[in-house]
Design a protein around this motif. Structure first.
Motif, PDB file in Angstrom:
ATOM      1  N   ASP A 191      15.489  16.991 -28.247  1.00 41.38           N
ATOM      2  CA  ASP A 191      16.392  15.868 -28.513  1.00 41.38           C
ATOM      3  C   ASP A 191      15.876  14.595 -27.861  1.00 41.38           C
ATOM      4  O   ASP A 191      15.272  14.616 -26.795  1.00 41.38           O
ATOM      5  CB  ASP A 191      17.790  16.182 -27.970  1.00 41.38           C
ATOM      6  N   LYS A 216      12.689  11.309 -24.807  1.00 40.81           N
ATOM      7  CA  LYS A 216      13.116  12.705 -24.882  1.00 40.81           C
ATOM      8  C   LYS A 216      13.222  13.374 -23.511  1.00 40.81           C
ATOM      9  O   LYS A 216      13.705  14.502 -23.401  1.00 40.81           O
ATOM     10  CB  LYS A 216      12.159  13.502 -25.765  1.00 40.81           C
ATOM     11  N   HIS A 253      22.466  13.777 -24.011  1.00 42.18           N
ATOM     12  CA  HIS A 253      21.574  14.932 -24.145  1.00 42.18           C
ATOM     13  C   HIS A 253      21.154  15.468 -22.785  1.00 42.18           C
ATOM     14  O   HIS A 253      21.168  16.675 -22.551  1.00 42.18           O
ATOM     15  CB  HIS A 253      20.299  14.538 -24.905  1.00 42.18           C
ATOM     16  N   ARG A 260      22.582  10.092 -27.147  1.00 42.26           N
ATOM     17  CA  ARG A 260      22.291  10.284 -28.571  1.00 42.26           C
ATOM     18  C   ARG A 260      22.659   9.033 -29.351  1.00 42.26           C
ATOM     19  O   ARG A 260      23.730   8.461 -29.151  1.00 42.26           O
ATOM     20  CB  ARG A 260      23.077  11.478 -29.109  1.00 42.26           C
ATOM     21  N   ASP A 277      22.080   8.695 -33.047  1.00 43.28           N
ATOM     22  CA  ASP A 277      21.679   9.065 -34.411  1.00 43.28           C
ATOM     23  C   ASP A 277      22.499   8.344 -35.479  1.00 43.28           C
ATOM     24  O   ASP A 277      21.995   8.023 -36.554  1.00 43.28           O
ATOM     25  CB  ASP A 277      21.807  10.579 -34.605  1.00 43.28           C
TER      26      ASP A 277
END
Length: 483
Positions: free
Chosen positions: A68, A116, A451, A465, A467
């Protein structure tokens, strides 16, 4: 235990006669960054040439990192010259008005870069960021070249580690003044303070100014961890290797490395290259110390001067400095080799991850329970053996960050934090409520999925996150931090 502590962590220690009066105490790291930052990096080792540990013709043979990615958030103390110090070092500028971020902020230089992995440690005032592409950036304190930039200049904004540009980084760890980087080929690079061999390059150089490969030719490495002045790496076969300072037994080799040097001073034999940890034991009053059959180690974590691991049989072992119950054995004795924490075995707790702070540990079970042992504050009673944190019952814990005395957890759709005073914003609870004795939700992050979380000595980094447009909008509403 006595509240009296040693203030010097150098190679030369108190005389043997002085130590006979009682058990030695762990070095006090509350003001532990006052070393002479001008010490040179004399006799830095020449880089060695190695073949890749993994078959270069097989692209599937790679060490995996986090999957992620998201946007970096930061809170806590961001004046790196002053963080963790009672007094600013001589010659440092800009320490008169320390800046603390009491709520999570967007890190402006990285607001358009997906990350990440974020890494720091309970004794570290520097941090490591790894992008989606596996490129590594560092920032924070740099008095011992722990940022790997080739100099000792503090970096408020993340800078890329030039020596690792051609590598894909999948893991990292930070000690008090050194850094460890793990590539997807299972190789390990280090930089920073090497006065106690914690960089593992096989050299006595005081400082490793650029990321240098460690002196190790065994199976590929899959995980790295760092204490204040020591390091532990885990290979693909489940064997741990450690190097650096053995003063409290934290290397797990069965010794403190102590010997008498000139003028009746006690010093230590430092491990300058990785050495395998081969002995695991169980202790009881009835049978004494009994060796156990080793199993593949799956997870490792290091505190300031202690280490905890989990093996494939779901057994939990701890070793190193035992003060305040941080080893979970119901006694404050140091352990020189990995010792089984029997409570987790007897009650079949199925621990899946362990996380060490400066003087405490957290263990997360497969059933969702979170256990604590040790102490986060200097007053009150320590938890001498693992006990469940009732306030976290029912939460699905995803990531844990351990600061010097504060704890931050990402669980379900929330971030939970707690810790005693003094705190400098690392909990993210706001300027009015800077501390919390019990787990409390970080309201500023409501609706933002985190995350991963990591903590330094007094700062916190998170990956949020981003997205969907809704998630991006909520993140944009957070204040920005532009160094």
């Amino acid at each position: 235990m006595s509240s009296k502590r040693k203030s010097d962590t150098g190679g030369s220690k108190k005389s043997k006669k002085a130590k006979q009066n009682g058990k030695k105490e762990e070095a006090d790291y509350s003001d532990d960054y006052d070393d002479d930052s001008s010490s040179g990096a004399s006799s830095e080792p020449e880089p060695e040439t190695y073949d890749d540990d993994l078959d270069p013709s097989d692209s599937t043979l790679r060490v995996k990192g986090p999957e992620d990615s998201g946007v970096v958030l930061i809170c806590g103390a961001v004046n790196w010259d002053l963080s963790g110090r009672k007094q600013p070092p001589k010659g440092c500028k800009g320490t008169a008005n320390p800046r603390n971020l009491y709520v999570p902020h967007r890190l402006t230089p990285f607001e358009n870069i997906k990350v990440k992995l974020v890494v720091s440690g309970s004794s570290a005032c520097h941090s490591i960021l790894v992008t989606e592409e596996g490129k590594v950036f560092t920032f924070g304190r740099n008095e011992k070249s722990q940022l790997g930039t080739g100099n000792q200049t503090k970096q408020d904004s993340p800078v890329q580690v030039e020596a690792l540009k051609e590598h894909t980084i999948v893991g990292a760890a930070t000690g008090r003044n050194h850094s460890i980087f793990l590539t997807d080929r299972g190789t390990v690079y280090t930089c920073g303070d090497n006065t106690k061999g914690q960089c593992g390059v096989g050299s006595s150089a005081a400082m490793i100014t650029t990321a240098t490969r460690i002196r190790y030719k065994g199976p590929p490495i899959v995980k790295v961890a760092a204490g204040a002045e020591f390091s532990v790496i885990l290979d693909v076969r489940g064997t741990m290797h450690s190097f650096g300072s053995p003063e409290y037994g934290q290397l797990g080799h069965g010794t403190t490395g102590e010997y008498i040097a000139q003028a009746n001073k006690i010093t230590y034999h430092y491990e300058k290259a990785p050495k395998a940890i081969v002995m695991f034991v169980e202790k009881s009053k009835e049978t004494g110390q009994v060796p156990l059959e080793p199993a593949d180690v799956l997870d490792i974590s290091c505190g300031t001067n202690h280490t905890v691991c989990i093996d494939s049989k779901k057994r939990v072992f701890s070793w190193g400095f035992g003060g305040y119950g941080r080893l979970g054995h119901a006694e404050p004795k140091d352990e020189l080799v990995p010792r089984l924490i029997k409570l987790f075995t007897v009650q079949n707790r199925n621990i899946k991850s362990v996380h060490c702070g400066s003087s405490y540990c957290l263990a997360v079970s497969e059933h969702g329970a979170v256990y604590f042992f040790g102490q986060t504050k200097k007053t009150g009673e320590a938890w001498m053996y693992p006990k469940p944190i009732q306030d976290l019952h029912g939460w699905n814990v995803r990531s844990v960050g351990c600061a010097n005395t504060s704890i931050v957890i990402a669980a379900d759709e929330s971030v939970i934090a707690w810790g005693p005073s003094p705190a400098f914003g690392e909990l993210g609870l706001g300027e009015v409520r800077k501390t919390s004795p019990a787990p409390a939700e970080v309201k500023k992050l409501d609706g933002i999925h985190i995350h991963q979380v990591t903590c330094g000595y007094s700062h916190t980094l998170m990956i949020a996150r981003a997205d969907s447009e809704e998630e991006k909008s909520k993140i944009e509403n957070l204040p920005d931090y532009d160094p």
